[in-house]
Write a protein that holds these residues in place. Structure first.
Motif, PDB file in Angstrom:
ATOM      1  N   ASP A 116     -14.873 -22.123   2.298  1.00 48.15           N
ATOM      2  CA  ASP A 116     -14.748 -20.800   2.910  1.00 48.15           C
ATOM      3  C   ASP A 116     -13.809 -19.920   2.081  1.00 48.15           C
ATOM      4  OD1 ASP A 116     -16.376 -21.724   4.884  1.00 48.15           O
ATOM      5  OD2 ASP A 116     -14.803 -21.970   6.387  1.00 48.15           O
ATOM      6  N   GLY A 117     -14.261 -18.701   1.801  1.00 56.32           N
ATOM      7  CA  GLY A 117     -13.434 -17.752   1.083  1.00 56.32           C
ATOM      8  C   GLY A 117     -13.605 -17.751  -0.419  1.00 56.32           C
ATOM      9  N   LEU A 118     -14.456 -18.582  -0.970  1.00 56.64           N
ATOM     10  CA  LEU A 118     -14.728 -18.566  -2.405  1.00 56.64           C
ATOM     11  C   LEU A 118     -15.619 -17.361  -2.721  1.00 56.64           C
ATOM     12  CD1 LEU A 118     -14.523 -19.943  -5.166  1.00 56.64           C
ATOM     13  CD2 LEU A 118     -16.489 -21.346  -4.516  1.00 56.64           C
ATOM     14  N   PHE A 119     -15.204 -16.527  -3.672  1.00 57.95           N
ATOM     15  CA  PHE A 119     -15.909 -15.251  -3.890  1.00 57.95           C
ATOM     16  C   PHE A 119     -15.925 -14.889  -5.363  1.00 57.95           C
ATOM     17  CE2 PHE A 119     -11.524 -14.041  -3.904  1.00 57.95           C
ATOM     18  CZ  PHE A 119     -11.448 -12.926  -4.729  1.00 57.95           C
ATOM     19  N   LEU A 120     -16.806 -13.958  -5.695  1.00 57.92           N
ATOM     20  CA  LEU A 120     -16.853 -13.309  -6.999  1.00 57.92           C
ATOM     21  C   LEU A 120     -17.493 -11.941  -6.822  1.00 57.92           C
ATOM     22  CD1 LEU A 120     -20.010 -13.324  -8.314  1.00 57.92           C
ATOM     23  CD2 LEU A 120     -19.513 -15.752  -8.469  1.00 57.92           C
ATOM     24  N   LEU A 121     -17.251 -11.067  -7.763  1.00 60.82           N
ATOM     25  CA  LEU A 121     -17.855  -9.729  -7.776  1.00 60.82           C
ATOM     26  C   LEU A 121     -18.653  -9.563  -9.058  1.00 60.82           C
ATOM     27  CD1 LEU A 121     -15.325  -9.269  -5.732  1.00 60.82           C
ATOM     28  CD2 LEU A 121     -15.789  -6.852  -6.179  1.00 60.82           C
ATOM     29  N   ARG A 122     -19.744  -8.812  -8.967  1.00 59.56           N
ATOM     30  CA  ARG A 122     -20.636  -8.596 -10.094  1.00 59.56           C
ATOM     31  C   ARG A 122     -21.275  -7.226  -9.981  1.00 59.56           C
ATOM     32  NH1 ARG A 122     -25.965  -9.782  -8.170  1.00 59.56           N
ATOM     33  NH2 ARG A 122     -25.904 -10.784  -6.103  1.00 59.56           N
ATOM     34  N   ASP A 123     -21.860  -6.794 -11.066  1.00 59.72           N
ATOM     35  CA  ASP A 123     -22.590  -5.535 -11.072  1.00 59.72           C
ATOM     36  C   ASP A 123     -23.901  -5.691 -10.324  1.00 59.72           C
ATOM     37  OD1 ASP A 123     -20.790  -3.950 -12.586  1.00 59.72           O
ATOM     38  OD2 ASP A 123     -21.440  -4.978 -14.404  1.00 59.72           O
ATOM     39  N   SER A 124     -24.297  -4.626  -9.631  1.00 61.88           N
ATOM     40  CA  SER A 124     -25.570  -4.628  -8.928  1.00 61.88           C
ATOM     41  C   SER A 124     -26.693  -4.324  -9.920  1.00 61.88           C
ATOM     42  CB  SER A 124     -25.569  -3.594  -7.810  1.00 61.88           C
ATOM     43  OG  SER A 124     -26.830  -3.528  -7.185  1.00 61.88           O
ATOM     44  N   ARG A 125     -27.735  -5.117  -9.871  1.00 62.47           N
ATOM     45  CA  ARG A 125     -28.872  -4.909 -10.773  1.00 62.47           C
ATOM     46  C   ARG A 125     -29.864  -3.907 -10.217  1.00 62.47           C
ATOM     47  NH1 ARG A 125     -28.812  -8.838 -14.734  1.00 62.47           N
ATOM     48  NH2 ARG A 125     -30.982  -8.342 -15.269  1.00 62.47           N
ATOM     49  N   SER A 126     -29.809  -3.661  -8.925  1.00 63.49           N
ATOM     50  CA  SER A 126     -30.720  -2.676  -8.323  1.00 63.49           C
ATOM     51  C   SER A 126     -30.134  -1.272  -8.336  1.00 63.49           C
ATOM     52  CB  SER A 126     -31.057  -3.083  -6.887  1.00 63.49           C
ATOM     53  OG  SER A 126     -29.877  -3.176  -6.104  1.00 63.49           O
ATOM     54  N   ASN A 127     -28.802  -1.154  -8.235  1.00 59.46           N
ATOM     55  CA  ASN A 127     -28.133   0.146  -8.230  1.00 59.46           C
ATOM     56  C   ASN A 127     -27.075   0.136  -9.330  1.00 59.46           C
ATOM     57  OD1 ASN A 127     -26.893   2.576  -7.727  1.00 59.46           O
ATOM     58  ND2 ASN A 127     -26.597   2.227  -5.529  1.00 59.46           N
ATOM     59  N   PRO A 128     -27.254   0.896 -10.396  1.00 61.67           N
ATOM     60  CA  PRO A 128     -26.297   0.838 -11.510  1.00 61.67           C
ATOM     61  C   PRO A 128     -24.873   1.245 -11.125  1.00 61.67           C
ATOM     62  CG  PRO A 128     -28.333   1.953 -12.152  1.00 61.67           C
ATOM     63  CD  PRO A 128     -28.381   1.792 -10.670  1.00 61.67           C
ATOM     64  N   LYS A 129     -24.693   2.041 -10.082  1.00 64.91           N
ATOM     65  CA  LYS A 129     -23.370   2.506  -9.698  1.00 64.91           C
ATOM     66  C   LYS A 129     -22.709   1.639  -8.632  1.00 64.91           C
ATOM     67  CE  LYS A 129     -24.382   7.382 -10.689  1.00 64.91           C
ATOM     68  NZ  LYS A 129     -24.376   8.758 -10.145  1.00 64.91           N
ATOM     69  N   ALA A 130     -23.404   0.637  -8.177  1.00 64.58           N
ATOM     70  CA  ALA A 130     -22.894  -0.209  -7.084  1.00 64.58           C
ATOM     71  C   ALA A 130     -22.474  -1.574  -7.621  1.00 64.58           C
ATOM     72  CB  ALA A 130     -23.951  -0.359  -5.993  1.00 64.58           C
ATOM     73  N   PHE A 131     -21.791  -2.319  -6.753  1.00 64.65           N
ATOM     74  CA  PHE A 131     -21.348  -3.680  -7.053  1.00 64.65           C
ATOM     75  C   PHE A 131     -21.767  -4.598  -5.901  1.00 64.65           C
ATOM     76  CE2 PHE A 131     -18.397  -0.665  -8.926  1.00 64.65           C
ATOM     77  CZ  PHE A 131     -18.378  -1.062 -10.258  1.00 64.65           C
ATOM     78  N   VAL A 132     -21.672  -5.905  -6.136  1.00 68.30           N
ATOM     79  CA  VAL A 132     -22.052  -6.899  -5.137  1.00 68.30           C
ATOM     80  C   VAL A 132     -20.909  -7.908  -5.009  1.00 68.30           C
ATOM     81  CG1 VAL A 132     -23.692  -8.698  -4.477  1.00 68.30           C
ATOM     82  CG2 VAL A 132     -24.496  -6.632  -5.633  1.00 68.30           C
ATOM     83  N   LEU A 133     -20.513  -8.187  -3.759  1.00 66.87           N
ATOM     84  CA  LEU A 133     -19.540  -9.225  -3.441  1.00 66.87           C
ATOM     85  C   LEU A 133     -20.294 -10.463  -2.974  1.00 66.87           C
ATOM     86  CD1 LEU A 133     -16.681 -10.354  -2.778  1.00 66.87           C
ATOM     87  CD2 LEU A 133     -16.916  -9.250  -0.531  1.00 66.87           C
ATOM     88  N   THR A 134     -20.138 -11.565  -3.687  1.00 72.08           N
ATOM     89  CA  THR A 134     -20.761 -12.841  -3.324  1.00 72.08           C
ATOM     90  C   THR A 134     -19.693 -13.714  -2.685  1.00 72.08           C
ATOM     91  OG1 THR A 134     -22.299 -12.658  -5.183  1.00 72.08           O
ATOM     92  CG2 THR A 134     -22.061 -14.819  -4.154  1.00 72.08           C
ATOM     93  N   LEU A 135     -19.916 -14.124  -1.448  1.00 74.93           N
ATOM     94  CA  LEU A 135     -18.913 -14.823  -0.654  1.00 74.93           C
ATOM     95  C   LEU A 135     -19.526 -16.071  -0.030  1.00 74.93           C
ATOM     96  CD1 LEU A 135     -16.068 -14.879   0.710  1.00 74.93           C
ATOM     97  CD2 LEU A 135     -17.063 -13.483   2.536  1.00 74.93           C
TER      98      LEU A 135
END
Length: 557
Positions: A477-496
């Motif tokens: 629980d709580g393991l995370f990373l952030l990455r660039d969004s491939r669908s929206n160039p200006k957005a990001f994605v939090l993977t949790l």
């Protein structure tokens, strides 16, 4: 008649011509009784000492043989101190007087032999071995280790050389690409022995694994009641401490039971069996769910095997689900037919089987490995000082509006405080722009790229790659990373990761008063950059299922 022979002069003449050893052996054959007489050519009895003149030349002594091929026996025994003393001095002085000559062929010596000639009794240093460890980027590093170096010591050395934060989560991973298997080497295992049974293409990886000892903190998450036979017999809720004590106790250890898919040997098909794990080994029932001895079939012995995670089960083994694990023999380079490839229904079941296998095999030794880093926190380490890790208990919502701070226990109040804190950060950034920072119309260059220097940001990777990284470093629980969004160039994605399930949250940009903010809850809480967002959700859960605790990092050696 005995006084006519000068025995001392005779001995001195003989020692000048005969070797020391032959003279010493001759002296030992003397007897105290007179030698028996023998007959000459005329038949007269003559004693042996009567045949020798008083002063016989040395040449005659050396060339004249004894009559009848018999050894000459003296009439009186005599201790020759000079000869024996010389022999003792020779034995004591000769080895020390010789110089130590380096052996030009040390590889021909035995492991306990000496690298120099004439100094076999000197203690020799332990042998060293060469291992190669790879980072997450695929770049390897050669490390020279002694034969008695454990996996924990190798991790400590790599942490020191790579300037990483030291905690108990670093691990050495044994990876077999041909078999599609990998496992975390236990901290007490000797690395040289593990490498001796690896394939030529097998590798060591250096990475973090937060789930290595997580079952000591939250045992009920790793051992569900429906899979533990001891829990079913108790008909009640079991305290976490009691559950772990029973697993570590060899006298009354519970069983892990359930249905698993097993790959049939020599075939591509899978068969569903009722399997249960005991301290004596892994068994399957040949008749339904029966546990009678006549219906039991031993699949693997715990002492002679290791448990591995299958990384390419769908492609290589045609597995029915994505939750495979494998039982592989410890010693020897096992072939494909010697592997026991198993498949569970979900991730929680697979984690339970693999964790129970480790606990039943190593027992209290695992608990000692878990306690060693905590005991070293107060003492200085050989490589670097211990760093306190950020945990859930040390990060709580606080209210500093009054003279003294207080902990916010009410969840609703904590949520409102979190929103107010987000607005405060936004107002502070606007005030900084008014005081002379870059204008609101032009987004700050530093703010837009500073998150790329953080360990938890992985750039433009695929969703599948983020799943692989989270799975490799332990689905806690709580393991995370952030990455660039491939669908929206200006957005990001939090993977949790939460409850051993991986979820994705999109972080979208919002423009307000000519300035761009980031938010993952539809604009309720806005942040200037990703660093502020991560710091906020490390303190507050907000719209997420849990707080951000463990960053998923990629190490470059």
């Amino acid at each position: 008649i005995y006084d006519d022979v000068d025995l001392e002069a005779l001995v001195n003449d003989m020692t000048s011509l005969l070797p020391y050893k032959s003279l010493h052996s001759t002296c030992k054959t003397r007897h105290s009784d007179p030698a028996p007489p023998f007959h000459d050519s005329h038949g007269n009895g003559v004693r042996s000492n009567e045949l020798a003149p008083a002063r016989r030349p040395a040449s005659n002594l050396a060339t004249t043989p004894s009559p009848l091929g018999q050894k000459v026996r003296r009439s009186k025994p005599m201790r020759i101190l000079a000869v024996r003393q010389l022999q003792e001095e020779e034995q004591q002085v000769r080895p020390a007087s010789l110089p130590a000559i380096p052996n030009p062929f040390p590889e021909l010596c035995s492991p306990t032999g000496s690298p120099t000639l004439g100094s076999d009794s000197l203690p020799q240093p332990a042998g060293t071995h060469i291992i190669q460890v790879f980072g997450e980027d695929g770049v390897g590093k050669v490390v020279e280790v002694p034969a008695d170096m454990t996996a924990r010591d190798v991790c400590q050395l790599l942490v020191y050389k790579s300037h990483c934060l030291d905690d108990e989560c670093w691990t050495l991973v044994e990876h077999h690409p041909l078999l599609g298997l990998e496992r975390c080497v236990e901290d007490h295992e000797l690395v040289v022995q593990v490498q001796a049974y690896m394939f030529p293409d097998s590798k060591f990886f250096f990475r973090k694994n937060y789930a290595k000892y997580e079952f000591f903190r939250k045992p009920l998450n790793f051992f569900p009641e429906q899979m533990v036979a001891w829990c079913q017999d108790s008909n009640g809720t079991i305290p976490p401490s009691q559950l772990l004590q029973t697993f570590l106790n060899s006298s009354r250890c519970p069983e892990i039971q359930g249905f698993l898919y097993m790959k049939e040997m020599g075939r591509k098909s899978w068969k569903k069996l009722f399997v249960f794990l005991r301290r004596s080994g892994l068994y399957c029932s040949t008749k339904g769910m029966s546990k009678e001895p006549r219906h039991l079939h031993l699949l693997s012995d715990l002492d002679e095997s290791n448990v591995f995670t299958v990384t390419a089960g769908r492609k290589m083994y045609n597995a029915p689900t994505d939750y495979q694990f494998c039982i592989k023999p410890c010693k020897g380079r096992a072939e494909l037919k010697e592997l026991r490839v198993l498949c569970a229904e979900d991730e929680q079941s697979r984690t339970c089987w693999m964790t129970a296998f480790r606990v039943l095999k190593y027992g209290i030794l695992l608990y000692q490995n878990y306690k060693i880093p905590h005991q070293r926190k107060t003492a200085s380490s050989n490589f670097s000082t211990a760093v306190r890790s950020v945990s859930e208990n040390s990060l709580v919502a606080m209210d500093f509006s009054g003279r003294t701070g207080r902990v916010i226990d009410n969840p609703a109040e904590a949520l409102s405080a979190a929103k107010e804190e987000g607005h405060t950060w936004r107002k502070r950034s606007q005030r900084m722009n008014v005081l002379g920072n870059p204008c609101p119309q032009d987004p700050p260059i530093l703010t837009s790229v500073i998150h790329r220097t953080q360990l938890w940001f992985h750039g433009r990777i695929m969703r599948e790659e983020s799943h692989r990284l989270i799975t490799q470093q332990g689905q806690v629980d709580g393991l995370f990373l952030l990455r660039d969004s491939r669908s929206n160039p200006k957005a990001f994605v939090l993977t949790l990761c939460h409850h051993q399930k991986i979820r994705h949250f999109q972080i979208l940009p919002y423009e307000e008063d000519g300035q761009v903010f980031l938010s993952l809850d539809d604009g309720s809480t806005k942040f200037m950059d990703l660093i502020h967002l991560v710091e906020f959700y490390q303190l507050n859960r907000g719209a997420l299922p849990c707080k951000l605790k463990h960053p998923c990092t990629m190490v470059t050696l």
